[in-house]
Design an enzyme around this catalytic site. Sequence first.
Site, PDB file in Angstrom:
ATOM      1  CE  LYS A   1      -4.497   0.862   0.191  1.00  0.00           C
ATOM      2  NZ  LYS A   1      -5.625   0.013  -0.261  1.00  0.00           N
TER       3      LYS A   1
HETATM    4  P1  NAD Z   1     -12.780   7.705  -2.948  1.00  0.00           P
HETATM    5  O1  NAD Z   1     -11.744   8.728  -2.755  1.00  0.00           O
HETATM    6  O2  NAD Z   1     -13.260   7.415  -4.327  1.00  0.00           O
HETATM    7  O3  NAD Z   1     -14.054   8.045  -2.039  1.00  0.00           O
HETATM    8  C1  NAD Z   1     -13.985   8.271  -0.656  1.00  0.00           C
HETATM    9  C2  NAD Z   1     -15.328   8.818  -0.221  1.00  0.00           C
HETATM   10  O4  NAD Z   1     -15.367   8.883   1.214  1.00  0.00           O
HETATM   11  C3  NAD Z   1     -15.590  10.243  -0.717  1.00  0.00           C
HETATM   12  O5  NAD Z   1     -16.945  10.362  -1.078  1.00  0.00           O
HETATM   13  C4  NAD Z   1     -15.297  11.092   0.524  1.00  0.00           C
HETATM   14  O6  NAD Z   1     -15.961  12.336   0.517  1.00  0.00           O
HETATM   15  C5  NAD Z   1     -15.832  10.173   1.589  1.00  0.00           C
HETATM   16  N1  NAD Z   1     -15.374  10.479   2.943  1.00  0.00           N
HETATM   17  C6  NAD Z   1     -14.128  10.808   3.368  1.00  0.00           C
HETATM   18  N2  NAD Z   1     -14.148  11.040   4.690  1.00  0.00           N
HETATM   19  C7  NAD Z   1     -15.422  10.819   5.092  1.00  0.00           C
HETATM   20  C8  NAD Z   1     -16.077  10.876   6.341  1.00  0.00           C
HETATM   21  N3  NAD Z   1     -15.404  11.210   7.437  1.00  0.00           N
HETATM   22  N4  NAD Z   1     -17.404  10.594   6.391  1.00  0.00           N
HETATM   23  C9  NAD Z   1     -18.090  10.261   5.271  1.00  0.00           C
HETATM   24  N5  NAD Z   1     -17.514  10.179   4.063  1.00  0.00           N
HETATM   25  C10 NAD Z   1     -16.199  10.462   3.985  1.00  0.00           C
HETATM   26  O7  NAD Z   1     -12.217   6.359  -2.258  1.00  0.00           O
HETATM   27  P2  NAD Z   1     -12.639   4.857  -2.547  1.00  0.00           P
HETATM   28  O8  NAD Z   1     -11.692   4.309  -3.526  1.00  0.00           O
HETATM   29  O9  NAD Z   1     -14.097   4.758  -2.756  1.00  0.00           O
HETATM   30  O10 NAD Z   1     -12.260   4.191  -1.143  1.00  0.00           O
HETATM   31  C11 NAD Z   1     -13.170   4.174  -0.046  1.00  0.00           C
HETATM   32  C12 NAD Z   1     -12.787   3.040   0.888  1.00  0.00           C
HETATM   33  O11 NAD Z   1     -12.846   1.801   0.156  1.00  0.00           O
HETATM   34  C13 NAD Z   1     -11.369   3.123   1.450  1.00  0.00           C
HETATM   35  O12 NAD Z   1     -11.352   2.581   2.742  1.00  0.00           O
HETATM   36  C14 NAD Z   1     -10.577   2.244   0.509  1.00  0.00           C
HETATM   37  O13 NAD Z   1      -9.386   1.761   1.087  1.00  0.00           O
HETATM   38  C15 NAD Z   1     -11.602   1.141   0.278  1.00  0.00           C
HETATM   39  N6  NAD Z   1     -11.341   0.355  -0.929  1.00  0.00           N
HETATM   40  C16 NAD Z   1     -11.320   0.938  -2.163  1.00  0.00           C
HETATM   41  C17 NAD Z   1     -11.066   0.140  -3.281  1.00  0.00           C
HETATM   42  C18 NAD Z   1     -11.048   0.696  -4.677  1.00  0.00           C
HETATM   43  O14 NAD Z   1     -10.933  -0.099  -5.621  1.00  0.00           O
HETATM   44  N7  NAD Z   1     -11.208   1.988  -4.871  1.00  0.00           N
HETATM   45  C19 NAD Z   1     -10.821  -1.231  -3.132  1.00  0.00           C
HETATM   46  C20 NAD Z   1     -10.880  -1.794  -1.853  1.00  0.00           C
HETATM   47  C21 NAD Z   1     -11.133  -0.982  -0.767  1.00  0.00           C
END
Ligand code: NAD
Length: 441
Positions: free
Chosen positions: A127
């Site tokens: 990561k």
């Molecule tokens: P992203 O940047 O696309 O979206 C993050 C979202 O969370 C945004 O809408 C942001 O405004 C919101 N956010 C941030 N702080 C917040 C809070 N305190 N309260 C409410 N909303 C809040 O990120 P993503 O890729 O969707 O990732 C989100 C989660 O999913 C992370 O934990 C990431 O590690 C996990 N994840 C993502 C992927 C992927 O393929 N993108 C894969 C596995 C896990």
Amino acid sequence: MPAKNAATKSGKKVKGHLGRHSTDKPSAFDNALKQFERAAEILELTENQIVVIKEPRRITEVKLPVRMDDGSIDVFKAFRVQHNVARGPAKGGVRFHPDVTVDEVKALAFWMTYKCAVVGIPMGGGKGGVTVDPRKLSKGEFERLSRRYFAEMMDLFGPDRDIPAPDVNTNPQVMAWFMDTYSMHHRNHLPAVVTGKPPEIGGSAGRVSATAQGMVYCVRKAFEHLGIDLSKASVAVQGFGNAGSYAARLLKRDGCIIRGISDIDGAFVSDSGIDPGLAVKHVEQYGTLKGFDKHAHVQKLDDPMKLLELPVDLLIPAALENQITKSNARRIKAKIIAECANGPCTPEADEILEKKKKFVIPDILCNAGGVTVSYLEWVQNRMGYYWTEERIQDDLKRLMEDAFARVLQTSLKYDVPMRTAAFIVGIQRVTEASELRGLYA
Ligand code: NAD
């Protein structure tokens, strides 16, 4: 705390974004180790087995100087952690966020090791992160920071070494810059060095929705197992980025009513159900959910954290770590919690949820769809031949359903929650690989 400004040789001030102290935040890595230890105890691992697979193998920390639009130079703290590479090259996203610390990146890399093992893909855990608020950067600054990150970490990365992907605040465009930086440096076209790219330059069909789609395959099986009708379920989703916005859209397609959604700027609810497509259009137009309550029947919650406590059947944390803790776990009403985010529940919250007989689909299983299609993208890049969306969906469904069945079976066998069961499956596979390889020299 931002670092104090310092003078460069040229006399110019260097501004800094060198990260906040992590002492006020629960340690995500400590939480991850507690999850590991519960499973390791059941498996009766030896000390020798534990020392090899528990701690990260390599932690890299750099300072990235970046030229800003006004001519000044800002310095950003950045990390890459390779946790374990016994089963294959390190795999894991890169996060851009003001709260990124080495502790957080260690935890995220750790979860990647066991996530890849749970879904049975031949990759290890890695990561990366940059301590930055990307909302304060122009597009040009964002691109220069992304390219500088990849350039500084160049020796760590490679199609057989370590393959990054998107995470919070990084997206297919950032992956395109990463791939271009690496390919230009090596004077070669090397798309397999990064996944989550736009399809035009070697990205896979289905990657953009894969994390949420994988969650949906797990959720369908969980509802079936518990004898609840998913097509009538009510849902709340925290976070409306890649994982959260696709989660809401895909579940609406399954007939669910989306009662609440939220992002960093607020939480919005509707008794008659939120239209996620409308919310996506709102975010495309304004860059945020802020103001979404201008739509009929949508209200804004005074306290966005109350979204987690809505009386719904299914709760989907899809934002950041440590959202469900000992202070709010007792008030969670959802029967099923599907962790699209990594590390949203602390171990103390897990204990409470277990007593309340909540069914938690743990992150290392639930959100593994993203890395699974990333793996399929990497395979296609290496062949130079691209599969159809149908082929990708068939593989994703099969791999997620097999993993869900294996974890559920383990949970019933050992009478442990799904999280511990997922770690049992993952730890067994990583331990076997480590032992077969043995120690070099
Ligand atoms: P992203 O940047 O696309 O979206 C993050 C979202 O969370 C945004 O809408 C942001 O405004 C919101 N956010 C941030 N702080 C917040 C809070 N305190 N309260 C409410 N909303 C809040 O990120 P993503 O890729 O969707 O990732 C989100 C989660 O999913 C992370 O934990 C990431 O590690 C996990 N994840 C993502 C992927 C992927 O393929 N993108 C894969 C596995 C896990």
